[in-house]
Design an enzyme around this catalytic site. Sequence first.
Site, PDB file in Angstrom:
ATOM      1  N   CYS A 245      -0.723   9.506  -1.520  1.00 48.75           N
ATOM      2  CA  CYS A 245      -0.266  10.898  -1.558  1.00 48.75           C
ATOM      3  C   CYS A 245      -1.230  11.712  -0.727  1.00 48.75           C
ATOM      4  O   CYS A 245      -2.437  11.664  -0.957  1.00 48.75           O
ATOM      5  CB  CYS A 245      -0.232  11.418  -2.994  1.00 48.75           C
ATOM      6  SG  CYS A 245       0.214  13.165  -3.091  1.00 48.75           S
TER       7      CYS A 245
ATOM      8  N   ASN B 122       0.585   3.139  -3.704  1.00 50.72           N
ATOM      9  CA  ASN B 122       1.564   2.756  -4.718  1.00 50.72           C
ATOM     10  C   ASN B 122       1.121   1.468  -5.391  1.00 50.72           C
ATOM     11  O   ASN B 122       0.349   0.689  -4.840  1.00 50.72           O
ATOM     12  CB  ASN B 122       2.916   2.487  -4.053  1.00 50.72           C
ATOM     13  CG  ASN B 122       3.600   3.762  -3.588  1.00 50.72           C
ATOM     14  OD1 ASN B 122       3.051   4.502  -2.778  1.00 50.72           O
ATOM     15  ND2 ASN B 122       4.773   4.029  -4.106  1.00 50.72           N
TER      16      ASN B 122
ATOM     17  N   HIS C 120       7.658   4.881 -11.300  1.00 52.50           N
ATOM     18  CA  HIS C 120       7.086   4.869  -9.948  1.00 52.50           C
ATOM     19  C   HIS C 120       5.590   5.116 -10.111  1.00 52.50           C
ATOM     20  O   HIS C 120       5.169   6.229 -10.400  1.00 52.50           O
ATOM     21  CB  HIS C 120       7.755   5.967  -9.108  1.00 52.50           C
ATOM     22  CG  HIS C 120       7.205   6.113  -7.731  1.00 52.50           C
ATOM     23  ND1 HIS C 120       7.841   5.593  -6.616  1.00 52.50           N
ATOM     24  CD2 HIS C 120       6.078   6.699  -7.264  1.00 52.50           C
ATOM     25  CE1 HIS C 120       7.133   5.872  -5.530  1.00 52.50           C
ATOM     26  NE2 HIS C 120       6.053   6.541  -5.898  1.00 52.50           N
TER      27      HIS C 120
ATOM     28  N   HIS D  26       1.392   4.705  -9.138  1.00 55.71           N
ATOM     29  CA  HIS D  26       0.361   4.578  -8.108  1.00 55.71           C
ATOM     30  C   HIS D  26      -0.887   3.972  -8.745  1.00 55.71           C
ATOM     31  O   HIS D  26      -1.115   4.116  -9.947  1.00 55.71           O
ATOM     32  CB  HIS D  26       0.051   5.941  -7.475  1.00 55.71           C
ATOM     33  CG  HIS D  26       1.088   6.371  -6.482  1.00 55.71           C
ATOM     34  ND1 HIS D  26       0.802   6.828  -5.226  1.00 55.71           N
ATOM     35  CD2 HIS D  26       2.447   6.377  -6.574  1.00 55.71           C
ATOM     36  CE1 HIS D  26       1.920   7.120  -4.580  1.00 55.71           C
ATOM     37  NE2 HIS D  26       2.936   6.867  -5.374  1.00 55.71           N
TER      38      HIS D  26
ATOM     39  N   ARG E  38       9.837   3.220   2.986  1.00 54.06           N
ATOM     40  CA  ARG E  38       9.884   4.681   2.976  1.00 54.06           C
ATOM     41  C   ARG E  38       8.534   5.269   2.538  1.00 54.06           C
ATOM     42  O   ARG E  38       7.824   5.877   3.311  1.00 54.06           O
ATOM     43  CB  ARG E  38      11.011   5.157   2.024  1.00 54.06           C
ATOM     44  CG  ARG E  38      11.437   6.599   2.215  1.00 54.06           C
ATOM     45  CD  ARG E  38      10.533   7.645   1.627  1.00 54.06           C
ATOM     46  NE  ARG E  38      10.399   7.512   0.168  1.00 54.06           N
ATOM     47  CZ  ARG E  38       9.560   8.215  -0.558  1.00 54.06           C
ATOM     48  NH1 ARG E  38       8.759   9.100   0.016  1.00 54.06           N
ATOM     49  NH2 ARG E  38       9.464   8.031  -1.857  1.00 54.06           N
ATOM     50  N   ASP E  39       8.163   5.010   1.300  1.00 58.01           N
ATOM     51  CA  ASP E  39       6.977   5.649   0.736  1.00 58.01           C
ATOM     52  C   ASP E  39       5.696   5.131   1.378  1.00 58.01           C
ATOM     53  O   ASP E  39       4.703   5.853   1.473  1.00 58.01           O
ATOM     54  CB  ASP E  39       6.948   5.393  -0.777  1.00 58.01           C
ATOM     55  CG  ASP E  39       6.182   6.461  -1.545  1.00 58.01           C
ATOM     56  OD1 ASP E  39       5.792   7.468  -0.936  1.00 58.01           O
ATOM     57  OD2 ASP E  39       5.986   6.281  -2.759  1.00 58.01           O
TER      58      ASP E  39
END
Lengths: 308, 308
Positions: free
Chosen positions: A239, A248, A206, A208, A12-13
Amino acid sequence: MRRVDINEVAPRDGLQIESRFVPTADKIALIDALSATGVAAIEATSFTSPKAIPHLADATEVMAGIHRHGGVRYVALVPNQRGAERALASHADEHNLVLSASDSHGLANLRMTPWQSLERFEALIKRVRERAFGVRINASLSTAFGCPFEGPVTAAKVLEIVARLDALNVDGVSLCDTTGMANPRQLGALCEQVLTHHPRLELTLHLHNTRGMGLANALAGWQAGVTRFDAALGGLGGCPFAPGASGNVCSEDLVHMFEQMGINTGVDLDALIRVSETLPALVGHDTPGQVVRAGRAERRYPLPAGVT
Amino acid sequence: MRRVDINEVAPRDGLQIESRFVPTADKIALIDALSATGVAAIEATSFTSPKAIPHLADATEVMAGIHRHGGVRYVALVPNQRGAERALASHADEHNLVLSASDSHGLANLRMTPWQSLERFEALIKRVRERAFGVRINASLSTAFGCPFEGPVTAAKVLEIVARLDALNVDGVSLCDTTGMANPRQLGALCEQVLTHHPRLELTLHLHNTRGMGLANALAGWQAGVTRFDAALGGLGGCPFAPGASGNVCSEDLVHMFEQMGINTGVDLDALIRVSETLPALVGHDTPGQVVRAGRAERRYPLPAGVT
C-alpha cells in the site's frame, strides 16, 4: 474439512504498485500461467483511469488477450461507472467494486467517504445487473481492520457498511486489511459477525503481511468460517500509504499452509511455485514469498557427509 | 487472558549462525539491553565446544560480563557434562539441554540419537541437581515437528521422548520447529497432548519462520494452551541444514501480535524494537523482522496533501 478458494490478485494488486511497467504480453502470460494452477479466481486488471494507475492502462488488452479457463473466474477492479462499462465490454466474470471503511483513506484513495461510495454503487450495480446477467459483483472494503491515517475502524462501522452492501445485493464482500493492521483476535471476531449477520454474502479475506501476521490472520479467518482468500503470488503488492517490509499475503505461502493442514485449496502448489519463480525476472527484484525460497515442508536435504 | 512469557534466544541461537563473530562486549551490551525490555528469559550463550561453534567461544566471558536483572532468567545451552560444569561455574539460572526427536538430525547435529541423548542426560541432570539447588533444567527437543533429513517425526515418538524427559525430572521441555516444518493443525494437536499428559512440565514453543508460518504456529500454540515462547530479536537465526528466507520467529513481531490481541507478554515493545534497530550494525545485514520496518499497527501516516 471446508475447502478454501484462492483469488489470485498479483496481476492487479501486485503489478500496480511495482516501479516498472510490466509489458502487456508478460501480464497475459502470467495470468495464463496462473489459470493453469487451480486458483478459483484471478483479479486480472483494473479499469481505473490510466492516469491514476498507468501500470494497468492496458486493462482492455489484457482481458482480450488472456486464454480463459472454464474453472477460473476472471475479476476486474471497477472504480466507477466508466470502469464498469469497460469491464462489461471486456466480459469480466466479476466486477470488484472498491470502497474504504475509513473516511480519510476513502478520501485519499478514492476521493469518497464510504457513504459517498455506497451512493454511487447503487446506480452502478443497477446498470451492471441490467446489462449483463450473471456477472458477479463483489465489493472490497479497504481498511476494514484499521486505517493508516485515522487508526482504528470500529466493527460497528464495518458492519453498517456491509449491511448497506448486502442491501445493494452485491454477491460478495471482501474485508481488506489494507495495511496489515489486523490481528487474529479482532479479525476472527469481525468475520464471525459478518458471517452470522450476512449468510447470503460470500465473504472473502484480503490480507497483507505488513507486520508478519498475514498467515496468522488467515488461520483465524479460516477458524471463524471464512473459505475465500485473496492472495498475491510472491507476496507482491502493498500500500503506497503504509510502506513496510512486505505486501499482500503470499499465495504460495498461504496455499502451502492450508495444504499442510490438510485443507483443500484446489491449487497445484508445485505449479504455483513454478509461476512464482518467474516473478523476479518480471518485476526486477526478489519477492517476499518464503516457500518459493525454502521449498515446501516436504523438502528433504541430504545428510551431511560422515553422518552414520 | 493467559499471560505469555518470552524467552529471547537471539544472543545464542541468532548469533551462532551469523557469518561474523560479534565481539564479546557487543554481545554483553545486547543482552543488557534485552534485559531491560521485560522478557522473561534470555538464552545468553552456549557452552559448546569453541571448535564446534567458534562464534560463542566467549560463553564464560559473556556470562561474567552481563548485568543481571532480577526478573530475568539467564539461560545457557548445555550440550554435555563439560558444558554443564562451565554453565554451573558461570551461574546460569537455567541449563538448556538439547536433543533431537529425529535420529538422523540428532546424529548430524549432536552425534547422538534421541535415545543416546536421554541416556547421557540422566547422569548430567543428577550431577547438576547435586551441585546447584535451584538451577532450572530445560530440554529443547529439535525437529519435534519434522526433520529436514528424514521427514515426518511422529507425535508418538515425540510423546515418548517427552515422557522420558518428564521421568528424568527436567523442569521444562521446548518443542522446537527447527526448520519451520510445523503447521498450525499439527502443532496445536501435539501441544495439547503434551500439556494434557505432562501438566508438571513447563512447555515452551521454539518456532522458526522458514515458510512464513511462524506467527500462525504461535497462535495455534497459544490457542492450545502454550504460554512460553522462544523468539529471536529481528528474526535472527535459522538452521544450517535447511537454509531459507527466514530464521527464528521474530521476537518483536511475536510480541506485537500478542499485544495487539490483548495478551500480556510483560515486554515493552517499543524498547524491544529499539534494540532490534541496533542489530543491522551488529550483524552486518538487514534482519527479516517486519514490525521494526513497518512499525506497530498503531503507527499513523499523515494524509496526502490536498485530501480534505
